[in-house]
Design a protein around this motif. Structure first.
Motif, PDB file in Angstrom:
ATOM      1  N   HIS A  80       0.857  -1.187   0.000  1.00  0.00           N
ATOM      2  CA  HIS A  80       0.000   0.000   0.000  1.00  0.00           C
ATOM      3  C   HIS A  80       0.893   1.237   0.000  1.00  0.00           C
ATOM      4  O   HIS A  80       2.110   1.157   0.218  1.00  0.00           O
ATOM      5  CB  HIS A  80      -0.935   0.006   1.220  1.00  0.00           C
ATOM      6  CG  HIS A  80      -0.190   0.061   2.529  1.00  0.00           C
ATOM      7  ND1 HIS A  80       0.254   1.239   3.083  1.00  0.00           N
ATOM      8  CD2 HIS A  80       0.204  -0.923   3.378  1.00  0.00           C
ATOM      9  CE1 HIS A  80       0.880   0.994   4.219  1.00  0.00           C
ATOM     10  NE2 HIS A  80       0.869  -0.315   4.426  1.00  0.00           N
ATOM     11  N   GLY A  81       0.288   2.373  -0.236  1.00  0.00           N
ATOM     12  CA  GLY A  81       1.006   3.640  -0.187  1.00  0.00           C
ATOM     13  C   GLY A  81       2.211   3.676  -1.114  1.00  0.00           C
ATOM     14  O   GLY A  81       2.156   3.274  -2.276  1.00  0.00           O
ATOM     15  N   ILE A  82       3.342   4.183  -0.591  1.00  0.00           N
ATOM     16  CA  ILE A  82       4.557   4.310  -1.383  1.00  0.00           C
ATOM     17  C   ILE A  82       5.062   2.951  -1.852  1.00  0.00           C
ATOM     18  O   ILE A  82       5.556   2.801  -2.976  1.00  0.00           O
ATOM     19  CB  ILE A  82       5.664   5.014  -0.560  1.00  0.00           C
ATOM     20  CG1 ILE A  82       5.195   6.407  -0.137  1.00  0.00           C
ATOM     21  CG2 ILE A  82       6.945   5.111  -1.361  1.00  0.00           C
ATOM     22  CD1 ILE A  82       5.009   7.358  -1.294  1.00  0.00           C
ATOM     23  N   ALA A  89       3.218   1.918  -4.872  1.00  0.00           N
ATOM     24  CA  ALA A  89       3.588   2.750  -6.020  1.00  0.00           C
ATOM     25  C   ALA A  89       4.885   2.262  -6.650  1.00  0.00           C
ATOM     26  O   ALA A  89       5.035   2.253  -7.877  1.00  0.00           O
ATOM     27  CB  ALA A  89       3.720   4.206  -5.582  1.00  0.00           C
ATOM     28  N   GLN A 131       4.297  -0.661  -8.888  1.00  0.00           N
ATOM     29  CA  GLN A 131       3.471  -0.419 -10.062  1.00  0.00           C
ATOM     30  C   GLN A 131       4.130   0.480 -11.089  1.00  0.00           C
ATOM     31  O   GLN A 131       3.804   0.426 -12.270  1.00  0.00           O
ATOM     32  CB  GLN A 131       2.135   0.208  -9.624  1.00  0.00           C
ATOM     33  CG  GLN A 131       1.297  -0.724  -8.745  1.00  0.00           C
ATOM     34  CD  GLN A 131       0.202   0.005  -7.994  1.00  0.00           C
ATOM     35  OE1 GLN A 131       0.002   1.206  -8.177  1.00  0.00           O
ATOM     36  NE2 GLN A 131      -0.503  -0.721  -7.124  1.00  0.00           N
ATOM     37  N   LYS A 132       5.088   1.309 -10.646  1.00  0.00           N
ATOM     38  CA  LYS A 132       5.733   2.250 -11.552  1.00  0.00           C
ATOM     39  C   LYS A 132       7.034   1.673 -12.082  1.00  0.00           C
ATOM     40  O   LYS A 132       7.671   0.852 -11.449  1.00  0.00           O
ATOM     41  CB  LYS A 132       6.015   3.569 -10.830  1.00  0.00           C
ATOM     42  CG  LYS A 132       4.783   4.332 -10.415  1.00  0.00           C
ATOM     43  CD  LYS A 132       5.159   5.619  -9.706  1.00  0.00           C
ATOM     44  CE  LYS A 132       5.964   6.543 -10.591  1.00  0.00           C
ATOM     45  NZ  LYS A 132       6.268   7.843  -9.941  1.00  0.00           N
ATOM     46  N   GLU A 168      11.491   6.898  -7.812  1.00  0.00           N
ATOM     47  CA  GLU A 168      10.712   7.894  -7.065  1.00  0.00           C
ATOM     48  C   GLU A 168      11.638   8.537  -6.047  1.00  0.00           C
ATOM     49  O   GLU A 168      12.215   7.860  -5.186  1.00  0.00           O
ATOM     50  CB  GLU A 168       9.550   7.214  -6.352  1.00  0.00           C
ATOM     51  CG  GLU A 168       8.636   8.155  -5.611  1.00  0.00           C
ATOM     52  CD  GLU A 168       7.542   8.735  -6.491  1.00  0.00           C
ATOM     53  OE1 GLU A 168       7.396   9.978  -6.493  1.00  0.00           O
ATOM     54  OE2 GLU A 168       6.846   7.957  -7.170  1.00  0.00           O
ATOM     55  N   ASP A 203       4.257  13.082   1.525  1.00  0.00           N
ATOM     56  CA  ASP A 203       3.646  12.602   0.279  1.00  0.00           C
ATOM     57  C   ASP A 203       2.199  12.171   0.549  1.00  0.00           C
ATOM     58  O   ASP A 203       1.919  11.521   1.571  1.00  0.00           O
ATOM     59  CB  ASP A 203       4.445  11.417  -0.278  1.00  0.00           C
ATOM     60  CG  ASP A 203       4.006  11.040  -1.674  1.00  0.00           C
ATOM     61  OD1 ASP A 203       3.018  10.289  -1.805  1.00  0.00           O
ATOM     62  OD2 ASP A 203       4.653  11.490  -2.641  1.00  0.00           O
ATOM     63  N   PRO A 204       1.256  12.542  -0.331  1.00  0.00           N
ATOM     64  CA  PRO A 204      -0.154  12.184  -0.090  1.00  0.00           C
ATOM     65  C   PRO A 204      -0.404  10.672  -0.044  1.00  0.00           C
ATOM     66  O   PRO A 204      -1.417  10.228   0.506  1.00  0.00           O
ATOM     67  CB  PRO A 204      -0.890  12.838  -1.275  1.00  0.00           C
ATOM     68  CG  PRO A 204       0.169  13.099  -2.302  1.00  0.00           C
ATOM     69  CD  PRO A 204       1.414  13.366  -1.548  1.00  0.00           C
ATOM     70  N   ARG A 205       0.499   9.893  -0.601  1.00  0.00           N
ATOM     71  CA  ARG A 205       0.317   8.433  -0.579  1.00  0.00           C
ATOM     72  C   ARG A 205       0.806   7.808   0.727  1.00  0.00           C
ATOM     73  O   ARG A 205       0.567   6.624   0.979  1.00  0.00           O
ATOM     74  CB  ARG A 205       1.082   7.795  -1.750  1.00  0.00           C
ATOM     75  CG  ARG A 205       0.559   8.213  -3.125  1.00  0.00           C
ATOM     76  CD  ARG A 205       1.556   7.861  -4.209  1.00  0.00           C
ATOM     77  NE  ARG A 205       2.808   8.620  -4.046  1.00  0.00           N
ATOM     78  CZ  ARG A 205       3.854   8.541  -4.864  1.00  0.00           C
ATOM     79  NH1 ARG A 205       3.798   7.720  -5.902  1.00  0.00           N
ATOM     80  NH2 ARG A 205       4.929   9.262  -4.651  1.00  0.00           N
ATOM     81  N   PHE A 206       1.496   8.568   1.537  1.00  0.00           N
ATOM     82  CA  PHE A 206       2.050   8.033   2.785  1.00  0.00           C
ATOM     83  C   PHE A 206       0.917   7.702   3.760  1.00  0.00           C
ATOM     84  O   PHE A 206       0.033   8.505   4.009  1.00  0.00           O
ATOM     85  CB  PHE A 206       2.992   9.067   3.416  1.00  0.00           C
ATOM     86  CG  PHE A 206       3.589   8.613   4.719  1.00  0.00           C
ATOM     87  CD1 PHE A 206       4.477   7.556   4.765  1.00  0.00           C
ATOM     88  CD2 PHE A 206       3.239   9.251   5.909  1.00  0.00           C
ATOM     89  CE1 PHE A 206       5.031   7.148   5.975  1.00  0.00           C
ATOM     90  CE2 PHE A 206       3.779   8.849   7.118  1.00  0.00           C
ATOM     91  CZ  PHE A 206       4.680   7.789   7.156  1.00  0.00           C
ATOM     92  N   GLU A 207       0.936   6.493   4.310  1.00  0.00           N
ATOM     93  CA  GLU A 207      -0.142   6.037   5.191  1.00  0.00           C
ATOM     94  C   GLU A 207       0.354   5.702   6.594  1.00  0.00           C
ATOM     95  O   GLU A 207      -0.311   4.988   7.345  1.00  0.00           O
ATOM     96  CB  GLU A 207      -0.823   4.812   4.567  1.00  0.00           C
ATOM     97  CG  GLU A 207      -1.482   5.121   3.225  1.00  0.00           C
ATOM     98  CD  GLU A 207      -2.156   3.902   2.615  1.00  0.00           C
ATOM     99  OE1 GLU A 207      -2.353   2.896   3.349  1.00  0.00           O
ATOM    100  OE2 GLU A 207      -2.487   3.948   1.419  1.00  0.00           O
TER     101      GLU A 207
END
Length: 381
Positions: free
Chosen positions: A79-81, A84, A87-88, A92, A100-104
């Motif tokens: 999840h989160g970073i 990413a 998937q990328k 990064e 970062d907005p993806r940080f949970e």
């Protein structure tokens, strides 16, 4: 490129060589993480290998103590970073991962991290894992990331070589799994040919003894003694097979002790005299030790089952940085060329494959009526 304590061409070359020299997947993962953290002068590094259920099959870290790692708790989810990165296809680089907005968030025992550099490890279209670095050991620009474009470029190079090393390690482990399957199949045939036949004979002999108990007690006693002898032989066969099925002793005891134990069991299980001698042998790479053990087992099997030998000798000697294994018997011998033409290999093809697979070589010397010597040499590591 960053000028950390281990930067420079030599450090990069050492890291790449270290990666390519490992054969076990777990060792490769650890080498990748340690190399990345040291080369890029980061405080923390991690590498996650995803599973098919939203988690990680393996997650290796460096810069975190064992006590800290235990306190952090279960492996992270995808999840989160972390998700990413899987998937990328591009690196990064973040000035502060916490912003970062993806940080949970992370567990309370997790060390605090700020600047971040991560990228996926890919082989073709497959994502093998994701590599992360955090907290660059340098003076950071205000509001900026300590990791720069040079670090990103270096990590990309490491990731490309890491993909090759990890793929090779996976292939090696699959090869070992196939080898284990082949060994189990061979043992099944051996048990069927040897132990099953003895048990069948034992059953018939016991039936004969039962029939003779009343009318000929003396003969019945002889048959029962034969039953005891057959049962002992069957037990010895099973014991020898179990030893062959457990090469894990290599990890604990090493090649010399494992071979010595194996020879002692065979010496007790067979009428032939089986001996072992060792001179100055150092520890070898795991793959070489396993190959030498398997070749010794195959050669001993041939000598004891087919050669009708009275004496079989196993010798293991140091040779430079490597070792030489020699299995010699005084059996009936054979013509290796005629055996090859007839298609009866007596395991020679398997033994040559094992030797070649670890950079070694196998030689066979035999003549009808003059016994056999099988020699395997490996270069060491």
């Amino acid at each position: 490129m960053s000028q950390g304590p281990r930067s420079g061409l030599y450090a990069v070359s050492s890291a790449l060589l270290a990666m390519s020299s490992q054969l076990e997947v777990r060792d490769v993962l650890k080498t990748i993480v340690v190399s990345a953290r040291e080369l890029l002068s980061a405080e923390y590094a991690a590498l996650g290998v995803p599973d098919d259920h939203g988690g990680f099959a393996q997650f290796v870290v460096d810069g975190v103590t064992e006590e800290q790692w235990k306190a952090i708790g279960p492996l992270p989810r995808q999840h989160g970073i972390l998700a990413a990165m899987l998937q990328k296809a591009e690196p990064e680089r973040l000035a502060d991962v916490r912003e970062d907005p993806r940080f949970e968030g992370w567990p309370s025992a997790h060390p605090d991290m700020s600047d971040f550099l991560g990228l996926p490890i890919r082989h073709g279209d497959e994502t093998l894992g994701a590599l992360f670095l955090a907290n660059k050991n340098c003076s950071k620009p205000t509001g900026g990331c300590g990791f720069d474009e040079g670090d990103e470029e270096l990590l990309s190079i490491l990731a490309q070589h890491a993909a090759i090393a990890l793929t090779n390690a996976r292939l090696y482990e699959r090869s070992r799994e196939l080898t284990i399957a082949e060994e189990r199949s061979r043992l099944a045939h051996e048990l069927h040919d040897a132990v099953s036949q003895k048990l069948f004979s034992l059953r018939l002999t016991a039936q004969a003894a039962t029939a003779l108990v009343d009318r000929d007690p003396a003969r019945a006693k002889g048959e029962l003694q034969q039953v005891a002898a057959l049962a002992a032989e069957a037990a010895d066969e099973l014991r020898a097979a179990v030893v062959e099925l457990r090469p894990a002793a290599l990890d604990e005891d090493g090649l010399v002790a494992t071979l010595r134990t194996h020879v002692q069991v065979l010496d007790r299980a067979h009428s032939a005299t089986v001996t072992f001698a060792s001179t100055g042998v150092r520890a070898l790479p795991a793959a070489q030790e396993e190959a030498m053990l398997r070749v010794a087992q195959e050669a001993l099997h041939n000598a004891l089952r087919h050669a009708e030998a009275e004496c079989v000798g196993v010798a293991l000697e140091r040779h430079g940085t490597g070792a030489v294994l020699r299995v010699t018997d005084d059996g009936k011998g054979f013509d290796p060329r005629a055996t090859r033409r007839a298609g009866r290999h007596l395991g020679l093809v398997s033994m040559r494959d094992r030797a070649g697979g670890v950079g070694g070589r196998l030689t066979v010397a035999s003549e009808p009526g003059k016994g056999t010597t099988i020699e395997m040499e490996v270069p060491g590591g």
